[in-house]
Design an enzyme around this catalytic site. Structure first.
Site, short mmCIF file in Angstrom:
data_model
loop_
_atom_site.label_atom_id
_atom_site.label_comp_id
_atom_site.label_asym_id
_atom_site.label_seq_id
_atom_site.Cartn_x
_atom_site.Cartn_y
_atom_site.Cartn_z
N LEU A 105 37.19 43.33 27.84
CA LEU A 105 37.37 41.99 27.41
C LEU A 105 36.11 41.16 27.52
O LEU A 105 35.99 39.89 27.51
CB LEU A 105 38.40 41.13 27.52
CG LEU A 105 39.74 41.78 26.96
CD1 LEU A 105 41.00 40.92 27.47
CD2 LEU A 105 39.75 41.91 25.47
N ILE A 153 41.81 43.94 33.13
CA ILE A 153 42.83 43.56 33.79
C ILE A 153 43.63 42.13 33.17
O ILE A 153 44.86 41.88 33.42
CB ILE A 153 42.52 43.06 35.25
CG1 ILE A 153 43.51 42.90 36.13
CG2 ILE A 153 41.66 41.83 35.24
CD1 ILE A 153 43.08 42.86 37.60
N TYR A 196 26.62 41.34 45.39
CA TYR A 196 26.58 41.91 44.06
C TYR A 196 25.62 43.03 43.75
O TYR A 196 25.73 44.39 43.52
CB TYR A 196 26.50 40.89 42.91
CG TYR A 196 26.28 41.42 41.35
CD1 TYR A 196 26.97 42.08 40.77
CD2 TYR A 196 24.90 41.29 40.87
CE1 TYR A 196 27.00 42.46 39.39
CE2 TYR A 196 24.85 42.02 39.51
CZ TYR A 196 25.78 42.50 38.91
OH TYR A 196 25.81 42.86 37.55
P1 NAD Z 1 31.95 40.48 32.27
O1 NAD Z 1 32.35 39.70 33.85
O2 NAD Z 1 31.85 39.62 31.04
O3 NAD Z 1 33.28 41.33 31.81
C1 NAD Z 1 33.83 42.19 33.02
C2 NAD Z 1 35.51 42.23 32.66
O4 NAD Z 1 35.83 42.93 33.68
C3 NAD Z 1 35.92 40.85 32.51
O5 NAD Z 1 36.57 40.84 31.22
C4 NAD Z 1 37.21 41.13 33.66
O6 NAD Z 1 38.45 40.49 33.19
C5 NAD Z 1 37.35 42.54 33.85
N1 NAD Z 1 37.79 42.86 35.09
C6 NAD Z 1 37.53 42.21 36.42
N2 NAD Z 1 38.12 42.91 37.35
C7 NAD Z 1 38.90 43.89 36.95
C8 NAD Z 1 39.75 44.76 37.15
N3 NAD Z 1 40.16 44.79 38.70
N4 NAD Z 1 40.39 45.81 36.45
C9 NAD Z 1 39.93 45.79 35.24
N5 NAD Z 1 39.08 44.86 34.64
C10 NAD Z 1 38.40 43.98 35.49
O7 NAD Z 1 30.86 41.51 32.53
P2 NAD Z 1 29.88 42.09 31.50
O8 NAD Z 1 28.83 41.26 31.44
O9 NAD Z 1 30.57 42.63 30.45
O10 NAD Z 1 29.39 43.41 32.18
C11 NAD Z 1 29.84 44.46 32.39
C12 NAD Z 1 28.99 45.37 33.37
O11 NAD Z 1 27.60 45.30 33.00
C13 NAD Z 1 29.33 45.10 34.81
O12 NAD Z 1 29.10 46.44 35.65
C14 NAD Z 1 27.99 44.24 35.18
O13 NAD Z 1 27.71 44.12 36.52
C15 NAD Z 1 26.87 44.99 34.26
N6 NAD Z 1 25.86 44.17 33.85
C16 NAD Z 1 26.02 43.03 33.07
C17 NAD Z 1 24.97 42.16 32.68
C18 NAD Z 1 24.97 41.04 31.94
O14 NAD Z 1 23.84 40.35 31.70
N7 NAD Z 1 26.15 40.90 31.17
C19 NAD Z 1 23.68 42.55 33.39
C20 NAD Z 1 23.58 43.57 34.25
C21 NAD Z 1 24.70 44.21 34.62
N1 SER Z 2 23.49 39.31 34.42
C1 SER Z 2 23.83 39.89 35.42
C2 SER Z 2 23.95 38.53 36.54
O1 SER Z 2 23.16 37.62 36.40
C3 SER Z 2 22.75 40.85 36.26
O2 SER Z 2 23.42 41.91 36.82
O3 SER Z 2 24.96 38.67 37.19
#
Ligand code: NAD
Ligand code: SER
Length: 319
Positions: free
Chosen positions: A15, A40, A146
């Site tokens: 989500l 979650i 992080y």
């Molecule tokens: P987000 O925070 O938008 O989504 C993460 C989801 O994980 C949330 O919907 C949350 O409800 C869920 N979550 C949290 N704890 C949980 C648990 N215990 N069990 C199940 N679900 C749980 O994050 P995102 O931006 O979609 O990022 C996804 C992945 O990509 C992460 O590993 C993040 O570190 C990585 N990432 C994202 C970015 C970015 O700019 N969005 C950049 C670098 C890396």
């Molecule tokens: N976009 C992410 C953050 O700012 C990088 O992993 O946390």
């Protein structure tokens, strides 16, 4: 690398900002019923993810992941559940628990159920001692919790690959820019929030300095890269398979605000840095994606101007 058995796909953290779009793309590619979304949080009917199978799942619950993967004949997991940097630094204990503990849960399930895994890393693996144009291979000394969890994720992927033959792949995503779901509590969220603020209020108060330069990518490109990496032949991938730098774009917060001003009449942005400035300053300005280019031929489609237009058009259509 061992072969994955099942045909179906499980997405954790579905989500969130990435999951919302990745689930739709995977369902377009493999069929709606083949992709089980999980998070979650419980889902509501407005969410596009609700159009297919959905389960509430805590990634710390290894037994439930194993049961689900066995019952549903899952072959591949896209493991997106995590806490991002800004939320993670506020609650380091929970950040370590979810990011490292959740990854171990998924890798243990992969061992039991012969799964392939996509487990994203981040530009946050780099610390202030890394070159500002970060190469694929350099010392990884992040100063955020992080970032430490993302370095651990890459090490665990290598360990499970070397010791148990699990095929884990990952990308060190840069800041991702999208409009279909809100950004999830990261340092790069300013580059997402600024668009809806520009459209709705003609004004944004940005929480980093105007000269803050970070690597960024439009979500369509991030999804394309993810699918390309997972489609690549395993023997084409070298030791960076769990954490590829990928070619993306590098611009300052002011350059982004100026590009939006070109499209939104009267848009004004003030810069009032908060604690997230420190995290941004510890990360590279840009990253060298030549290994990903060589091994699986990655290059992005969207530059800054095209991304700004796509974001503004997408948001206007949604409204
Ligand atoms: P987000 O925070 O938008 O989504 C993460 C989801 O994980 C949330 O919907 C949350 O409800 C869920 N979550 C949290 N704890 C949980 C648990 N215990 N069990 C199940 N679900 C749980 O994050 P995102 O931006 O979609 O990022 C996804 C992945 O990509 C992460 O590993 C993040 O570190 C990585 N990432 C994202 C970015 C970015 O700019 N969005 C950049 C670098 C890396
Ligand atoms: N976009 C992410 C953050 O700012 C990088 O992993 O946390």
């Amino acid at each position: 690398m061992s072969e994955a058995k099942g045909e179906k796909i499980l997405v954790t953290g579905a989500l969130g900002q990435i999951g919302t779009e990745l689930v739709d793309s995977l369902r377009d590619k493999h069929g709606t019923s083949s992709v089980i979304a999980s998070d979650i949080r419980s889902i509501n009917e407005q969410n596009s993810t609700s159009k297919g199978p959905y389960v509430t799942l805590d990634v710390l619950d290894t037994d439930s992941i194993i049961k689900l993967c066995t019952d549903e004949d899952i072959g591949t997991v896209y493991h997106l559940a995590a806490l991002l940097s800004a939320t993670g630094e506020k609650n380091p204990e929970l950040c370590r628990k979810v990011n490292v503990g959740g990854t171990i849960s998924v890798f243990e399930a992969a061992k039991k159920c012969s799964l392939r895994v996509f487990s994203p890393s981040s530009i946050a693996v780099f610390g202030p001692d890394a070159p500002k144009h970060a190469p694929q291979v350099t010392d990884l000394n992040p100063t955020t919790v992080y970032g430490e969890t993302k370095v651990s994720g890459e090490s665990l992927a290598k360990e499970y690959g070397d010791n148990y033959g699990i095929d884990v792949r990952g990308i060190r995503y840069p800041g991702l820019i999208s409009y279909k779901a809100p950004a999830g509590g990261g340092t790069t969220d300013y580059a997402v929030e600024i668009f809806s603020a520009a459209i709705n209020h003609g004004y944004y108060e940005c929480f980093v300095r105007p000269d803050t330069r970070l690597p960024m990518l439009y979500m369509d490109d991030a999804i394309k890269a993810t699918l390309m990496l997972m489609d690549a032949q395993s023997d084409a991938l070298g030791p960076s398979r769990a954490g590829y730098n990928i070619d993306c774009h590098s611009f300052t917060a002011k350059e982004l605000a100026d590009a939006i001003s070109q499209e939104v009449d009267g848009f004004k942005c003030d810069f009032v840095p908060d604690v997230r400035q420190k995290y941004a300053d510890s990360w590279p300005d840009s990253i060298d994606g030549s290994v990903a280019k060589k091994e699986w031929d990655w290059s992005p489609n969207y530059g800054l101007e095209a991304m700004v237009k796509a974001m503004l058009d997408g948001l206007s259509e949604e409204h």
